[in-house]
Design a protein around this motif. Structure first.
Motif, PDB file in Angstrom:
ATOM      1  N   ASP A  19       0.844  -1.185   0.000  1.00 56.40           N
ATOM      2  CA  ASP A  19       0.000   0.000   0.000  1.00 56.40           C
ATOM      3  C   ASP A  19       0.884   1.241   0.000  1.00 56.40           C
ATOM      4  O   ASP A  19       1.916   1.279   0.659  1.00 56.40           O
ATOM      5  N   VAL A  20       0.486   2.228  -0.760  1.00 54.06           N
ATOM      6  CA  VAL A  20       1.252   3.468  -0.841  1.00 54.06           C
ATOM      7  C   VAL A  20       0.286   4.640  -0.683  1.00 54.06           C
ATOM      8  O   VAL A  20      -0.783   4.673  -1.293  1.00 54.06           O
ATOM      9  N   GLN A  21       0.681   5.583   0.143  1.00 57.64           N
ATOM     10  CA  GLN A  21      -0.198   6.691   0.503  1.00 57.64           C
ATOM     11  C   GLN A  21       0.167   7.958  -0.257  1.00 57.64           C
ATOM     12  O   GLN A  21       1.334   8.269  -0.435  1.00 57.64           O
ATOM     13  N   SER A  22      -0.857   8.694  -0.670  1.00 57.98           N
ATOM     14  CA  SER A  22      -0.657   9.963  -1.369  1.00 57.98           C
ATOM     15  C   SER A  22      -0.955  11.114  -0.425  1.00 57.98           C
ATOM     16  O   SER A  22      -1.896  11.063   0.355  1.00 57.98           O
ATOM     17  N   GLU A  23      -0.135  12.159  -0.537  1.00 58.00           N
ATOM     18  CA  GLU A  23      -0.352  13.359   0.261  1.00 58.00           C
ATOM     19  C   GLU A  23      -1.022  14.464  -0.543  1.00 58.00           C
ATOM     20  O   GLU A  23      -1.648  15.356   0.025  1.00 58.00           O
ATOM     21  N   SER A  24      -0.876  14.388  -1.877  1.00 63.59           N
ATOM     22  CA  SER A  24      -1.486  15.394  -2.747  1.00 63.59           C
ATOM     23  C   SER A  24      -1.723  14.769  -4.116  1.00 63.59           C
ATOM     24  O   SER A  24      -1.254  13.660  -4.408  1.00 63.59           O
ATOM     25  N   GLU A  25      -2.437  15.493  -4.973  1.00 62.97           N
ATOM     26  CA  GLU A  25      -2.750  14.974  -6.299  1.00 62.97           C
ATOM     27  C   GLU A  25      -1.503  14.724  -7.132  1.00 62.97           C
ATOM     28  O   GLU A  25      -1.496  13.862  -8.016  1.00 62.97           O
ATOM     29  N   SER A  26      -0.435  15.456  -6.877  1.00 64.07           N
ATOM     30  CA  SER A  26       0.798  15.274  -7.642  1.00 64.07           C
ATOM     31  C   SER A  26       1.456  13.921  -7.365  1.00 64.07           C
ATOM     32  O   SER A  26       2.328  13.487  -8.119  1.00 64.07           O
ATOM     33  N   ASP A  27       1.033  13.249  -6.316  1.00 62.20           N
ATOM     34  CA  ASP A  27       1.600  11.946  -5.968  1.00 62.20           C
ATOM     35  C   ASP A  27       0.946  10.791  -6.719  1.00 62.20           C
ATOM     36  O   ASP A  27       1.505   9.692  -6.761  1.00 62.20           O
TER      37      ASP A  27
END
Length: 365
Positions: A86-94
């Motif tokens: 699982d990988v988490q995004s902090e913003s849309e650019s991720d």
């Protein structure tokens, strides 16, 4: 039916796997093996099967949308005897780099969480036709290797809106969203239309503050992570006399909960995605009901079908009829609602399933 058993407490399913399953990988960079279910190199009973997931900006600890998706992936991994990443995004650019990192690590099925990941998902699916993608809350991608999973939350929202209109003492209920996108406004449309139905059936004049389903105009925080913005927005809505409030957008409900606490007023809170009374007991005295959906079960089943060679790009749509969406129980509010309300909701649910009670919304899946 409406009062069916709620979905499991969030985190309970994850406890079936090793604790490391919930370790969140770094943003926009390839997650380490610590992001997998056992912290070992991917290998499972189904050969090279490796289910993976990327969150939206709300993160996997939102006790709602993203965490439900993660539970679906961990359920599937356990059933298949394999690991997950699982990988988490902090913003849309991720979004795009996070998906790319999962492809590079050999993920066989990648779950992408939310409408805002659609463009990045479509690009990755086109470039990697041998990888299966499960696109949650968006059905606009046409590709053999992409399966959309959507839920008609307006149906359960309609029931909760009717109940809220029946319960309110001030004649005002409120709602707002994290972002003005169809998966969010679908909840709000259903809720508002349920209030309208109560007004028409009971001769009441309950107002909905924060959203107009006819003009599709209303209030939004602009994202799914700013709890303080949600608190400020909630305070403004509560100041207008609202005594039932529905925040739609993962963890932003915490801002509403904080605003209610500080107001010291008898305001009821409505949850989304899962039975929030079970998911977040910190607010158990506030939870009126929740507009819930079966995300863990459906996501797990899609991944397992993919592993067995039975992947289909046919869209999954959760409804009241197939149990994909439901209104959760009133819990501590059971004694506070009218004794005739549940029977009315059961009758309305039958009408929604039969199609004799339509819901006007441009966001229907």
């Amino acid at each position: 039916m409406t009062r069916s058993t709620p979905f499991p407490r969030l985190g309970a399913l994850g406890a079936l796997t090793a604790t490391a399953a919930l370790v969140l990988a770094g943003c926009a960079s390839a997650p380490s093996d610590a992001g997998s279910a056992s912290g070992t190199s991917p290998a499972g009973a189904e050969g090279d099967v490796l289910p993976c997931i990327v969150s939206d900006e709300g993160g996997f600890d939102d006790q709602s949308f993203n965490q439900l998706g993660l539970e679906g992936v961990t359920l599937a991994a356990k059933a298949l005897g394999t690991d997950h990443i699982d990988v988490q995004s902090e913003s849309e650019s991720d979004y795009a780099p996070n998906i790319a990192s999962l492809v590079d690590q050999g993920c066989t099925t990648i779950v992408t969480m939310g409408y805002l990941l659609a463009a990045a998902t479509e690009e990755a699916a086109t470039a990697n036709p041998d990888v299966h993608f499960v696109m949650v809350d968006d059905n606009t991608i046409t590709a053999d290797n992409v399966k959309a999973a959507v839920w008609d939350t307006s149906q359960a929202g309609f029931l909760v809106g009717y109940a809220a209109a029946d319960y309110t003492a001030t004649g005002k209920v409120g709602t707002y969203g994290g972002a003005q996108i169809p998966p969010v406004t679908l909840y709000m449309d259903g809720f508002a239309r349920g209030v309208e139905y109560h007004n028409a059936e009971k001769g009441t004049d309950v107002q909905v503050i924060g959203w107009n389903p006819d003009t599709q105009e209303g209030q939004f925080t602009g994202n799914f992570s700013d709890i303080n913005a949600a608190k400020v927005l909630s305070q403004g809505i509560l100041e207008q006399g609202v005594d039932v409030i529905l925040p739609v957008g993962g963890p932003i409900y915490k801002g509403a909960g904080q605003a209610i606490r500080e107001s010291a007023k008898p305001v009821a809170l409505v949850g989304v995605d899962t039975d929030m009374y079970v998911s977040d007991p910190d607010y158990d005295d506030l939870w009126f009901s929740s507009i819930a959906r079966d995300m863990p079960k459906s996501i797990s089943e899609v991944i397992q079908a993919s592993a067995s060679g039975d992947f289909s790009n046919e869209t999954y749509v959760g409804t009241l009829e197939n149990g994909g969406v439901l209104m959760s129980p009133f819990h501590d509010f059971t004694s506070k609602v009218a004794p005739t309300l549940q029977a009315e909701l059961d009758t309305i649910e039958q009408g929604l399933v039969a199609g004799t009670i339509p819901i006007d919304t441009p966001s229907a899946p």
